[in-house]
Design a protein around this motif. Structure first.
Motif, short mmCIF file in Angstrom:
data_model
loop_
_atom_site.label_atom_id
_atom_site.label_comp_id
_atom_site.label_asym_id
_atom_site.label_seq_id
_atom_site.Cartn_x
_atom_site.Cartn_y
_atom_site.Cartn_z
N PRO A 11 -0.48 9.50 4.32
CA PRO A 11 -1.47 8.22 4.19
C PRO A 11 -2.94 8.74 4.53
O PRO A 11 -3.67 8.04 3.62
CB PRO A 11 -0.96 7.59 5.76
N LYS A 12 -3.24 9.82 4.85
CA LYS A 12 -4.62 10.28 5.10
C LYS A 12 -5.19 10.68 3.56
O LYS A 12 -6.19 10.23 3.26
CB LYS A 12 -4.59 11.27 5.96
N LEU A 13 -4.11 11.51 2.77
CA LEU A 13 -4.55 11.77 1.53
C LEU A 13 -4.68 10.59 0.62
O LEU A 13 -5.59 10.51 -0.29
CB LEU A 13 -3.55 12.60 0.83
N TRP A 14 -3.69 9.58 0.95
CA TRP A 14 -3.77 8.26 -0.13
C TRP A 14 -4.91 7.34 0.05
O TRP A 14 -5.48 7.08 -0.80
CB TRP A 14 -2.43 7.67 0.29
N SER A 15 -5.48 7.58 1.55
CA SER A 15 -6.66 6.82 1.81
C SER A 15 -7.77 7.35 1.23
O SER A 15 -8.76 6.50 0.74
CB SER A 15 -7.05 6.85 3.46
N LYS A 16 -7.93 8.51 0.96
CA LYS A 16 -9.15 9.12 0.17
C LYS A 16 -8.94 8.84 -1.23
O LYS A 16 -10.12 8.81 -1.86
CB LYS A 16 -9.01 10.83 0.46
N GLN A 17 -7.77 8.87 -1.98
CA GLN A 17 -7.72 8.71 -3.35
C GLN A 17 -7.13 7.40 -3.73
O GLN A 17 -6.97 7.00 -4.93
CB GLN A 17 -6.48 9.46 -3.82
N ASP A 61 0.87 -1.14 0.01
CA ASP A 61 -0.07 -0.02 0.11
C ASP A 61 0.79 1.51 0.16
O ASP A 61 0.60 2.19 -0.75
CB ASP A 61 -0.85 -0.13 1.01
N ARG A 62 1.90 1.24 0.76
CA ARG A 62 2.95 2.41 0.77
C ARG A 62 3.35 2.42 -0.52
O ARG A 62 3.79 3.63 -1.06
CB ARG A 62 3.85 2.11 1.71
N ARG A 63 4.00 1.42 -1.39
CA ARG A 63 4.56 1.64 -2.77
C ARG A 63 3.58 2.12 -3.56
O ARG A 63 3.89 2.96 -4.52
CB ARG A 63 5.04 0.37 -3.22
N ASP A 64 2.18 1.75 -3.47
CA ASP A 64 1.30 2.38 -4.38
C ASP A 64 1.37 3.84 -4.24
O ASP A 64 0.86 4.54 -5.09
CB ASP A 64 0.12 1.53 -4.17
N ALA A 65 1.20 4.32 -2.98
CA ALA A 65 1.00 5.67 -2.55
C ALA A 65 2.46 6.30 -3.22
O ALA A 65 2.26 7.40 -3.95
CB ALA A 65 0.96 5.84 -1.17
#
Length: 215
Positions: A77-83, A65-69
């Protein structure tokens, strides 16, 4: 620490793999390489767990998930969670599009290759000869009222001649590599023809007549 050690271990294993190619170092490389593999595999598992734990502590689901971000250019991580869903859906669509394009390129290449083969007598008749031989031979045998005997060989196939019909839609394969016995016990060389449907991959008709092929 585990990640660094597992990296060293993998590098060492690769080095031992190279040494296995040389007779003088083969025994040493095998045993030390085996030991390195035994030690490295658990370290790789531990390293993977640690990387996942670090990603979760940073606010991500796991290391992937971190690599995808990072791939999306997002470090929060919060912005990534939304997108996340939007990016994953986009990447999946792109991947499917690439697969579809690659498949179409493959199909076009196969069609082009078949079209070229169809204009070449040897290519087109050879393309179906094995299938035609397998399908036609039993039907030729059924024409025998008594015993029969094939005389074909690797250098002399059952169907050495062919005639293309209907722009390649069917091929007539011809041969005389069989002898059939009549009711009096006499053997006669027989000529046979088999019409093979190249589209359906099936026999259309078989004709068997006494006498060898005219050379």
């Amino acid at each position: 620490m585990a990640f660094a050690l597992s990296t060293v271990g993998m590098t060492y294993c690769l080095g031992m793999a190279v040494l296995l190619l040389f007779r003088r170092t083969r025994k040493f490389a095998f045993w030390t390489g085996l030991l390195a593999v035994i030690i490295t595999l658990p370290l790789m598992v531990v390293a993977g767990v640690q990387i996942d734990d670090e990603a979760r502590e940073a606010g991500f689901q796991n290391a992937q998930d971190r690599r995808d971000a990072q791939k999306a250019g997002i470090s929060d991580p919060k912005l990534w969670s939304k997108q996340r869903s939007e990016f994953l859906s986009k990447w999946r669509s792109e991947e499917l599009q690439k697969d579809a394009e690659a498949q179409q390129v493959k199909i076009d290449a196969e069609r082009s290759s078949e079209a070229a083969c169809k204009t070449d007598f040897n290519c087109w008749t050879n393309k179906f000869q094995r299938a035609a031989t397998k399908a036609c031979a039993p039907q030729v045998e059924r024409a025998a009222k008594n015993n029969f005997e094939w005389s074909d060989s690797f250098a002399s196939p059952k169907f050495p001649r062919a005639l293309i019909n209907d722009s390649g839609a069917s091929i007539t394969y011809v041969g005389d590599a069989i002898k059939m016995q009549n009711g009096f016990g006499a053997w006669t060389i027989m000529t046979y023809e088999c019409d093979f449907d190249t589209i359906a991959g099936a026999v259309v008709a078989v004709r068997v007549n006494p006498g060898p092929l005219v050379k």
